[in-house]
Design an enzyme around this catalytic site. Structure first.
Site, PDB file in Angstrom:
ATOM      1  N   ARG A 283     -13.940  16.860 -32.631  1.00  0.00           N
ATOM      2  CA  ARG A 283     -13.334  18.495 -32.363  1.00  0.00           C
ATOM      3  C   ARG A 283     -13.333  19.507 -32.999  1.00  0.00           C
ATOM      4  O   ARG A 283     -13.066  20.152 -33.544  1.00  0.00           O
ATOM      5  CB  ARG A 283     -11.848  17.712 -32.664  1.00  0.00           C
ATOM      6  CG  ARG A 283     -11.305  16.854 -32.207  1.00  0.00           C
ATOM      7  CD  ARG A 283     -10.999  16.770 -30.150  1.00  0.00           C
ATOM      8  NE  ARG A 283     -12.445  16.713 -29.787  1.00  0.00           N
ATOM      9  CZ  ARG A 283     -12.107  16.740 -28.085  1.00  0.00           C
ATOM     10  NH1 ARG A 283     -11.076  16.529 -27.635  1.00  0.00           N
ATOM     11  NH2 ARG A 283     -13.158  16.581 -27.895  1.00  0.00           N
TER      12      ARG A 283
ATOM     13  N   ASP B   3       1.737  21.180 -19.627  1.00  0.00           N
ATOM     14  CA  ASP B   3       0.911  19.932 -20.522  1.00  0.00           C
ATOM     15  C   ASP B   3       1.565  19.381 -21.294  1.00  0.00           C
ATOM     16  O   ASP B   3       2.117  19.203 -22.217  1.00  0.00           O
ATOM     17  CB  ASP B   3      -0.661  19.917 -20.765  1.00  0.00           C
ATOM     18  CG  ASP B   3      -1.445  19.198 -20.709  1.00  0.00           C
ATOM     19  OD1 ASP B   3      -2.220  18.534 -21.409  1.00  0.00           O
ATOM     20  OD2 ASP B   3      -0.147  17.786 -20.999  1.00  0.00           O
TER      21      ASP B   3
ATOM     22  N   PHE C 113     -19.342  16.468 -25.043  1.00  0.00           N
ATOM     23  CA  PHE C 113     -19.071  15.545 -26.441  1.00  0.00           C
ATOM     24  C   PHE C 113     -19.043  14.106 -25.604  1.00  0.00           C
ATOM     25  O   PHE C 113     -18.841  13.362 -26.750  1.00  0.00           O
ATOM     26  CB  PHE C 113     -17.780  15.648 -27.068  1.00  0.00           C
ATOM     27  CG  PHE C 113     -16.267  16.388 -26.153  1.00  0.00           C
ATOM     28  CD1 PHE C 113     -16.280  17.373 -25.363  1.00  0.00           C
ATOM     29  CD2 PHE C 113     -15.711  15.095 -25.716  1.00  0.00           C
ATOM     30  CE1 PHE C 113     -15.892  17.811 -24.064  1.00  0.00           C
ATOM     31  CE2 PHE C 113     -14.878  14.997 -24.955  1.00  0.00           C
ATOM     32  CZ  PHE C 113     -15.107  16.859 -23.848  1.00  0.00           C
TER      33      PHE C 113
ATOM     34  N   TYR D 297       0.828  -1.546  -0.436  1.00  0.00           N
ATOM     35  CA  TYR D 297       0.247  -0.005   0.031  1.00  0.00           C
ATOM     36  C   TYR D 297       1.054   1.090  -0.060  1.00  0.00           C
ATOM     37  O   TYR D 297       0.634   2.345  -0.778  1.00  0.00           O
ATOM     38  CB  TYR D 297      -0.664   0.245   1.388  1.00  0.00           C
ATOM     39  CG  TYR D 297      -1.948   0.845   1.329  1.00  0.00           C
ATOM     40  CD1 TYR D 297      -1.773   2.453   1.563  1.00  0.00           C
ATOM     41  CD2 TYR D 297      -3.007   0.786   0.506  1.00  0.00           C
ATOM     42  CE1 TYR D 297      -2.693   3.320   1.721  1.00  0.00           C
ATOM     43  CE2 TYR D 297      -4.133   2.208   0.391  1.00  0.00           C
ATOM     44  CZ  TYR D 297      -3.294   3.590   1.054  1.00  0.00           C
ATOM     45  OH  TYR D 297      -4.154   3.991   0.378  1.00  0.00           O
TER      46      TYR D 297
ATOM     47  N   LYS E 284      -0.535   8.693 -23.309  1.00  0.00           N
ATOM     48  CA  LYS E 284      -0.082   9.101 -24.302  1.00  0.00           C
ATOM     49  C   LYS E 284       1.397   8.871 -24.735  1.00  0.00           C
ATOM     50  O   LYS E 284       1.358   7.483 -24.854  1.00  0.00           O
ATOM     51  CB  LYS E 284      -0.143  10.603 -24.897  1.00  0.00           C
ATOM     52  CG  LYS E 284      -2.019  10.596 -24.775  1.00  0.00           C
ATOM     53  CD  LYS E 284      -2.287  10.351 -23.599  1.00  0.00           C
ATOM     54  CE  LYS E 284      -4.001  11.276 -23.318  1.00  0.00           C
ATOM     55  NZ  LYS E 284      -4.649  11.070 -22.279  1.00  0.00           N
TER      56      LYS E 284
ATOM     57  N   PHE F  78      -7.667  23.168 -23.296  1.00  0.00           N
ATOM     58  CA  PHE F  78      -8.214  22.089 -23.833  1.00  0.00           C
ATOM     59  C   PHE F  78      -9.390  21.501 -22.993  1.00  0.00           C
ATOM     60  O   PHE F  78      -9.321  22.297 -21.449  1.00  0.00           O
ATOM     61  CB  PHE F  78      -6.887  20.685 -22.892  1.00  0.00           C
ATOM     62  CG  PHE F  78      -7.356  19.217 -23.967  1.00  0.00           C
ATOM     63  CD1 PHE F  78      -7.778  18.400 -22.442  1.00  0.00           C
ATOM     64  CD2 PHE F  78      -7.398  18.744 -25.122  1.00  0.00           C
ATOM     65  CE1 PHE F  78      -8.079  17.121 -23.022  1.00  0.00           C
ATOM     66  CE2 PHE F  78      -7.399  17.788 -25.414  1.00  0.00           C
ATOM     67  CZ  PHE F  78      -7.626  16.782 -24.269  1.00  0.00           C
ATOM     68  N   THR F  79     -10.557  20.233 -22.741  1.00  0.00           N
ATOM     69  CA  THR F  79     -11.146  20.008 -22.863  1.00  0.00           C
ATOM     70  C   THR F  79     -11.296  20.474 -21.255  1.00  0.00           C
ATOM     71  O   THR F  79     -11.938  21.485 -19.793  1.00  0.00           O
ATOM     72  CB  THR F  79     -12.117  19.362 -23.373  1.00  0.00           C
ATOM     73  OG1 THR F  79     -11.549  18.620 -23.448  1.00  0.00           O
ATOM     74  CG2 THR F  79     -12.778  19.055 -24.379  1.00  0.00           C
TER      75      THR F  79
HETATM   76  C1  LIG Z   1      -3.130  17.444 -23.972  1.00  0.00           C
HETATM   77  C2  LIG Z   1      -3.828  16.675 -23.169  1.00  0.00           C
HETATM   78  C3  LIG Z   1      -4.755  16.098 -23.664  1.00  0.00           C
HETATM   79  O1  LIG Z   1      -5.323  14.943 -24.860  1.00  0.00           O
HETATM   80  C4  LIG Z   1      -5.454  14.564 -22.491  1.00  0.00           C
HETATM   81  C5  LIG Z   1      -6.818  13.601 -22.549  1.00  0.00           C
HETATM   82  N1  LIG Z   1      -6.599  13.043 -23.787  1.00  0.00           N
HETATM   83  C6  LIG Z   1      -7.325  12.983 -24.490  1.00  0.00           C
HETATM   84  C7  LIG Z   1      -8.767  11.537 -23.914  1.00  0.00           C
HETATM   85  C8  LIG Z   1      -9.479  12.920 -23.575  1.00  0.00           C
HETATM   86  C9  LIG Z   1      -9.598  13.747 -22.681  1.00  0.00           C
HETATM   87  C10 LIG Z   1     -10.835  14.735 -23.140  1.00  0.00           C
HETATM   88  C11 LIG Z   1     -11.120  14.895 -24.296  1.00  0.00           C
HETATM   89  O2  LIG Z   1     -12.775  16.263 -24.693  1.00  0.00           O
HETATM   90  C12 LIG Z   1     -11.562  13.689 -25.081  1.00  0.00           C
HETATM   91  F1  LIG Z   1     -12.162  13.660 -26.484  1.00  0.00           F
HETATM   92  C13 LIG Z   1     -10.289  12.721 -24.646  1.00  0.00           C
HETATM   93  C14 LIG Z   1      -7.353  12.268 -26.143  1.00  0.00           C
HETATM   94  O3  LIG Z   1      -7.915  11.479 -26.973  1.00  0.00           O
HETATM   95  O4  LIG Z   1      -6.724  13.025 -26.835  1.00  0.00           O
HETATM   96  C15 LIG Z   1      -5.548  15.443 -21.028  1.00  0.00           C
HETATM   97  C16 LIG Z   1      -6.294  14.518 -19.815  1.00  0.00           C
HETATM   98  O5  LIG Z   1      -5.160  13.448 -19.272  1.00  0.00           O
HETATM   99  P1  LIG Z   1      -6.680  12.463 -19.569  1.00  0.00           P
HETATM  100  O6  LIG Z   1      -6.810  11.515 -20.163  1.00  0.00           O
HETATM  101  O7  LIG Z   1      -5.353  10.843 -18.599  1.00  0.00           O
HETATM  102  O8  LIG Z   1      -7.356  12.838 -17.716  1.00  0.00           O
HETATM  103  C17 LIG Z   1      -4.506  16.498 -20.582  1.00  0.00           C
HETATM  104  N2  LIG Z   1      -4.134  16.760 -21.333  1.00  0.00           N
END
Ligand SMILES: CC1=C(O)/C(=C\N=C(/Cc2ccc(O)c(F)c2)C(=O)O)C(COP(=O)(O)O)=CN1
Length: 456
Positions: free
Chosen positions: A381, A214, A448, A71, A257, A123-124
């Site tokens: 997007r 980021d 979305f 843990y 990623k 970013f969303t």
């Molecule tokens: C540059 C950045 C990202 O690309 C990102 C995530 N990305 C996704 C998943 C996703 C996120 C938001 C959306 O509107 C989306 F439709 C898809 C993606 O497909 O691109 C995160 C967040 O990191 P988490 O996903 O590990 O929590 C932070 N920063």
């Protein structure tokens, strides 16, 4: 000139099911014309996202068997911490389950109600966490980033005048940090140059304002710096990444990623006091400060994934596959965002479907049509992703109305890229008969992901 092939061979495969058009018509209707609501088993080539969908190596899978599931004080955490410190250069590491875990903690410790957070395009999830903490995101990216056809080599660059104007207008004390992304997802996976990030760093230092990176696709960003900034053409990716991060005070990271894992992330901070605050919030939201919502095996896989991600031949093959698909579409006159980005091809739905007005969701319709055509899943997007202004409730109307074809790392072959290009071309050939959608269910946050639509 000898052809170039992937620096790996395949040992494990997952059989794919080929569906019929009739099956896909039923599936997309049941999914409310939202590709997020499709079942994976009904998808043939899944280009929804590169997040958590990459293939791990045998070295990473071996690491899964070395999970220390204690843990507290897991051996894997210390391996992960050492890997991040070595390759990203930050001092203090707070593990989180994924990027949003880091965004949540960072926003809570740095943002006060009424603050402004400047950044290179929204970013969303990043913007929503900033807003939930009472902040207002302000876009300070260069104008070219909002133009799908601009060939600017670093569309992720910050417009230093826009940034200075904001600081002068609201005062440095209302700006808790500058939010810099490299690459910029919503602009089309576009990089920020080392020269620009260095200039932002110098500007921020004069005002005493932090920069938080980021770092989600910072290795892809390093690849573009190596390819497009002459001072870096002979430097290794790992060296470029270290310098890149050195201009920032910390980072949020989605390990799903670049870092080649299915789950994982972190918040890195150089300031000890900020680290102490973040570490205290982790035990509320993510678990303990030595696992942050990950199993020991996940942390080991990510420690090893980081090491693999910065290898020059890995990232060249990864971005090379995206360029291969993008160039085919450009050769066939299909409208996509240029320059071709690091992790995806972005179809320009405004030019692809000029007959559909933006408030009838052209990108949403195009993503659904590509699935109907060939079982290929892409992501909207555009206006649906842009959401609503938190003050007025009105829809944002983004310049960029895009469909993202996101390429997972080390998963699909060139044949899948060829088939994808042919399917896009087929949809393009028959584009005139497509009509818009209407939204029949709209969630409150990040609509979305779960919104539902029907044909006009
Ligand atoms: C540059 C950045 C990202 O690309 C990102 C995530 N990305 C996704 C998943 C996703 C996120 C938001 C959306 O509107 C989306 F439709 C898809 C993606 O497909 O691109 C995160 C967040 O990191 P988490 O996903 O590990 O929590 C932070 N920063």
């Amino acid at each position: 000139r000898r052809s170039w092939a992937e620096p790996y061979k395949i040992k494990v495969v997952e059989p794919l099911k080929i569906t019929t058009r009739a099956e896909r018509e039923q599936a997309i209707a049941q999914a409310g014309y939202n590709t997020f609501l499709l079942r994976s088993e009904d998808v043939y080539i899944d280009l929804l996202t590169d997040s958590g969908t990459s293939a791990m190596s045998d070295y990473q899978w071996a690491g899964m068997m070395l999970g220390d599931e204690a843990y507290a004080g897991s051996k894997n955490f210390y391996n992960l911490e050492a890997s991040i410190q070595k390759y990203y250069g930050y001092r203090h590491i707070v593990p989180t389950h994924q990027g949003r875990g880091a965004e949540n903690i960072l926003s809570q410790i740095l943002i006060k109600p009424g603050d402004y957070i400047p950044g290179n395009m929204y970013f969303t999830t990043t913007r929503l966490h900033q807003e939930l903490a009472g902040g207002t995101f302000v876009d300070v990216i260069i104008d070219e980033a909002h133009d799908a056809q601009s060939l600017h080599p670093f569309k992720g660059n910050v417009d230093l005048q826009k940034l200075t104007d904001l600081i002068e207008r609201v005062g440095a004390e209302r700006i808790p940090y500058i939010s810099v992304a490299g690459t910029v997802n919503m602009a089309g996976g576009q990089p920020i140059s080392m020269a620009n990030l260095r200039a932002v760093h110098q500007l921020a230092q004069t005002y005493g304002i932090r920069i938080i990176l980021d770092a989600t696709r910072a290795v892809e960003n390093a690849h573009f710096i190596q390819q497009r900034e002459e001072d870096y053409s002979s430097q290794a990716i790992a060296t470029i990444l270290r310098e890149f991060c050195s201009y920032t005070d910390g980072c949020t990271m989605s390990g799903k990623k670049d870092a080649l894992v299915n789950i994982g992330g972190w918040l890195a901070l150089n300031d000890y006091n900020l680290y102490e605050e973040a570490r205290n919030l982790i035990v509320i939201y993510e678990g303990l400060h030595t696992y942050g919502g990950m199993a020991g095996r996940d942390m080991e896989a990510m420690a090893r994934g980081i090491e693999e991600s910065v290898q020059d031949d890995h990232i060249r093959a990864r971005v090379g596959q995206v360029e291969y698909l993008g160039q085919k579409l450009l050769d066939w006159g299909i409208p996509i965002v240029v320059p071709i980005g690091g992790h995806a091809i972005y179809l320009d739905a405004k030019r692809f479907l000029p007959q559909i007005p933006q408030d009838q969701f052209p990108a949403q319709r195009l993503a659904a049509e590509l699935y109907l055509e060939a079982g290929i899943r892409a992501m909207e997007r555009g206006i649906v992703s842009a959401g609503r202004n938190k003050e007025t409730g009105d829809n944002y109307y983004p310049e960029l109305e895009l469909v993202r074809l996101t390429i997972p790392r080390r998963v699909y072959t060139q044949a899948h890229m060829d088939l994808t290009a042919e399917a896009v071309e087929e949809v393009y050939h028959n584009r005139d008969r497509l009509r818009g959608l209407k939204m029949i269910y709209e969630p409150k946050y990040l609509r979305f992901f779960q919104a539902r639509f029907e044909l006009q």
